[in-house]
Design an enzyme around this catalytic site. Structure first.
Site, mmCIF file in Angstrom:
data_model
loop_
_atom_site.group_PDB
_atom_site.id
_atom_site.type_symbol
_atom_site.label_atom_id
_atom_site.label_comp_id
_atom_site.label_asym_id
_atom_site.label_seq_id
_atom_site.Cartn_x
_atom_site.Cartn_y
_atom_site.Cartn_z
ATOM 1 C CE LYS A 108 -3.999 2.225 0.937
ATOM 2 N NZ LYS A 108 -3.674 3.036 -0.312
ATOM 3 C CE LYS A 160 4.617 6.519 6.191
ATOM 4 N NZ LYS A 160 4.344 7.681 5.129
ATOM 5 C CE LYS A 165 4.841 7.701 -1.579
ATOM 6 N NZ LYS A 165 4.148 7.769 -0.233
ATOM 7 C CG ASP A 204 3.272 10.951 -1.904
ATOM 8 O OD1 ASP A 204 3.307 10.651 -1.060
ATOM 9 O OD2 ASP A 204 4.165 11.237 -2.500
ATOM 10 C CB THR A 259 -1.535 13.123 5.794
ATOM 11 O OG1 THR A 259 -1.943 12.068 4.934
ATOM 12 C CG2 THR A 259 -0.021 13.117 6.078
ATOM 13 C CG ASN A 300 -3.682 16.211 1.817
ATOM 14 O OD1 ASN A 300 -3.071 15.671 2.756
ATOM 15 N ND2 ASN A 300 -4.709 16.104 1.307
ATOM 16 C CB SER A 356 -5.406 5.012 3.000
ATOM 17 O OG SER A 356 -5.160 6.109 2.070
HETATM 18 P P1 NAD Z 1 1.236 18.005 -1.949
HETATM 19 O O1 NAD Z 1 1.490 18.144 -3.435
HETATM 20 O O2 NAD Z 1 -0.384 18.414 -1.656
HETATM 21 O O3 NAD Z 1 2.047 19.486 -1.288
HETATM 22 C C1 NAD Z 1 3.357 19.392 -1.550
HETATM 23 C C2 NAD Z 1 3.752 20.870 -1.159
HETATM 24 O O4 NAD Z 1 5.249 20.978 -1.086
HETATM 25 C C3 NAD Z 1 3.288 22.026 -1.957
HETATM 26 O O5 NAD Z 1 2.828 22.846 -1.322
HETATM 27 C C4 NAD Z 1 4.767 22.318 -2.682
HETATM 28 O O6 NAD Z 1 4.655 23.571 -3.190
HETATM 29 C C5 NAD Z 1 5.654 22.099 -1.625
HETATM 30 N N1 NAD Z 1 7.014 22.139 -2.054
HETATM 31 C C6 NAD Z 1 7.584 21.229 -2.852
HETATM 32 N N2 NAD Z 1 8.831 21.624 -3.335
HETATM 33 C C7 NAD Z 1 9.128 22.596 -2.090
HETATM 34 C C8 NAD Z 1 10.116 23.019 -1.583
HETATM 35 N N3 NAD Z 1 11.542 22.998 -2.214
HETATM 36 N N4 NAD Z 1 10.204 23.880 -0.461
HETATM 37 C C9 NAD Z 1 9.015 24.070 0.217
HETATM 38 N N5 NAD Z 1 7.576 23.487 -0.288
HETATM 39 C C10 NAD Z 1 8.037 22.619 -1.461
HETATM 40 O O7 NAD Z 1 1.710 17.063 -1.343
HETATM 41 P P2 NAD Z 1 1.211 16.304 0.018
HETATM 42 O O8 NAD Z 1 0.403 15.137 -0.167
HETATM 43 O O9 NAD Z 1 1.001 17.332 1.198
HETATM 44 O O10 NAD Z 1 2.680 15.691 0.482
HETATM 45 C C11 NAD Z 1 3.903 16.343 1.251
HETATM 46 C C12 NAD Z 1 4.649 15.445 1.966
HETATM 47 O O11 NAD Z 1 3.680 14.550 2.725
HETATM 48 C C13 NAD Z 1 5.359 14.373 0.868
HETATM 49 O O12 NAD Z 1 6.667 13.874 1.743
HETATM 50 C C14 NAD Z 1 4.650 13.298 1.103
HETATM 51 O O13 NAD Z 1 5.102 11.852 0.599
HETATM 52 C C15 NAD Z 1 4.131 13.184 2.613
HETATM 53 N N6 NAD Z 1 2.771 12.374 2.833
HETATM 54 C C16 NAD Z 1 1.709 12.956 2.362
HETATM 55 C C17 NAD Z 1 0.547 12.013 2.588
HETATM 56 C C18 NAD Z 1 -0.801 12.277 1.931
HETATM 57 O O14 NAD Z 1 -1.812 11.643 2.391
HETATM 58 N N7 NAD Z 1 -0.972 13.302 1.046
HETATM 59 C C19 NAD Z 1 0.762 10.786 3.480
HETATM 60 C C20 NAD Z 1 1.778 10.680 3.938
HETATM 61 C C21 NAD Z 1 3.000 11.443 3.738
#
Ligand code: NAD
Length: 427
Positions: free
Chosen positions: A80, A104, A116, A156, A200, A231, A359
């Protein structure tokens, strides 16, 4: 190629996420005294698929996109994990992210292993129609190896519920039947779960609340800096502000803002939504967005990408709590520096496990075809996160180690037991 131990001993900081996760496994396995065969199985994904697929672009040309799906370990259940769309996605990154997913799922006791996926593309330069065709093309390319009882993707970085909806539709068409359980993070109307979008960030906030309680402090007026305003980061900002925190700094790929008296979140969000960039008042602009990581705040939340806290800036981190909403934001060397400096790092595999937990709830609801209220989902999430926080916290205390090592130990124990039970390794 140098071994992980050689790299750790050398002057070169490990920045390849695949090598980082391998070193994290070695570290926790050594404390547990795990047998070598178990460690060797866990240091590599079980299956990796590399695909390329053609997509018709709006201007009539055809572009070939590349993508990956990595399935790390299915000893405890189907794999997953999310799919990211990003121009810099690499195979090693996807492999590492699938491994973090296994650990995790273990920390929060879900019956899953880790997976992934990633597609090399820049959604900012693509139309909605192009993104839809890439999403469908990628799902078609990986359809043979995913499924509700095989491998279940999710959103993601730069993917969202709409993309999950398209992918579920493509998979269902291929199979000739409605298959909502193949993917999570879908729109509600096609089998999404209430509370998934916020999960998250909500899960991360639950762990911060426990850590603050544990330290005998309160969230009232606690100052918070958040890197990443998508997100995870944006919703965490809202939830923490609702708990009385002062969000003093936020950043994204376009820049950063800092006001020591607290940012007006509504104004920041409105401007981000209308202009696409993080700006509303030049007085509050961070000259270097990375400065955000070094601000004098109570809580720091990296919520963007990997390797942002390294040995170069770890000693400048002033926050007392670092809650890793992002996957892999801290390198192993930075981890050691933070631990030595008394910074509590709530590791990614615990701090952001709320996403995969809800999820899992979504998948369970899909399989039952019976749906829960948002309050029920949030309560179940709270129970899982609070219980997992304290399990990690007490193991860390028992072994006098950092939370990351303790979290890995919890997962490794479960995986070792499952692999023994299935006869993959000897007793
Ligand atoms: P997202 O696409 O919604 O947001 C990503 C954010 O990071 C955006 O605001 C983008 O502008 C910003 N970003 C990109 N490069 C950057 C930089 N150099 N400096 C500062 N900001 C930057 O993605 P998300 O889902 O919020 O995921 C963010 C992190 O959380 C990732 O590492 C992802 O793997 C992790 N994550 C997400 C989820 C989920 O359910 N969405 C779950 C577990 C972990």
């Amino acid at each position: 190629m140098a071994t992980v131990q050689e790299l750790q001993a050398s002057d070169v900081e490990i920045l390849n996420p695949y090598e980082i996760v391998q070193s994290q496994i070695e570290n926790a396995a050594a404390i547990l005294g795990l047998k070598r065969d178990i460690v060797e199985i866990l240091k590599k994904p079980k299956r990796v698929l590399c695909v390329s697929f053609p997509v018709k672009m709006d201007d009539g040309t055809v572009r070939v996109f590349e993508g990956f799906r990595s399935q790390h370990n299915d000893a405890i259940g189907p794999t997953k994990g999310g799919i990211r769309f990003h121009p810099d996605v690499t195979l090693d990154e996807v492999k590492a992210l699938s491994m973090w997913m296994t650990f995790k799922c273990g920390v929060v006791s879900l019956p899953y292993g880790g997976g992934k996926g990633g597609v090399i593309c820049d959604p900012h330069t693509l139309s909605k129609g192009e993104i839809e065709r890439i999403s469908r093309g990628f799902m078609e390319a990986i359809a043979d190896i995913v499924g509700p009882d095989k491998d279940i993707p999710a959103p993601d970085v730069y993917t969202n519920p709409q993309i999950m909806g398209w992918m579920m539709d493509t998979f269902s068409r291929i199979k000739g039947s409605f298959n909502p359980g193949v993917i999570t993070g879908k729109p509600l109307i096609v089998g999404g779960s209430k509370g998934r979008n916020e999960a998250t960030a909500r899960g991360c906030v639950f762990t911060i609340m426990e850590a603050i309680k544990d330290a005998g402090k309160s969230l009232q007026n606690a100052t918070v800096a958040i890197q990443g305003f998508g997100n995870a980061g944006r919703i965490a900002a809202d939830l923490l502000a609702a708990e009385g925190c002062k969000i003093v700094a936020v950043s994204d790929s376009t820049g950063g803002l800092y006001n020591p008296d607290g940012l007006e979140l509504d104004t920041v969000k409105k401007l981000k939504d209308t202009t696409g960039i993080l700006s509303y008042d030049s007085r509050y602009h961070l000259q270097r967005p990375e400065e955000l990581l070094e601000l004098d705040v109570d809580i720091l939340i990296p919520a963007a990408l990997e390797n942002v806290i390294t040995r170069k800036n770890a000693h400048k981190v002033k926050a007392r709590i670092v809650a890793e909403a992002a996957n892999g934001p801290t390198t192993p060397e930075a981890d050691k520096i933070l631990h030595q400096n008394g910074v509590l790092v709530i590791p990614d595999i615990l701090a952001n496990a709320g996403g995969v937990t809800v999820s899992y709830f979504e998948w369970v609801q899909n399989l039952m075809n019976y749906y829960w209220s948002e309050a029920e989902v949030n309560q179940k999430l709270c129970d899982v996160m609070v219980q997992s926080y304290w399990a990690v916290r007490s193991l860390a205390q028992e072994y006098k180690c950092d939370f990351r090592t303790a979290a890995y130990m919890i997962s490794l124990k479960r995986l070792a037991e499952a692999m023994k039970a299935r006869g993959w390794v000897n007793e």
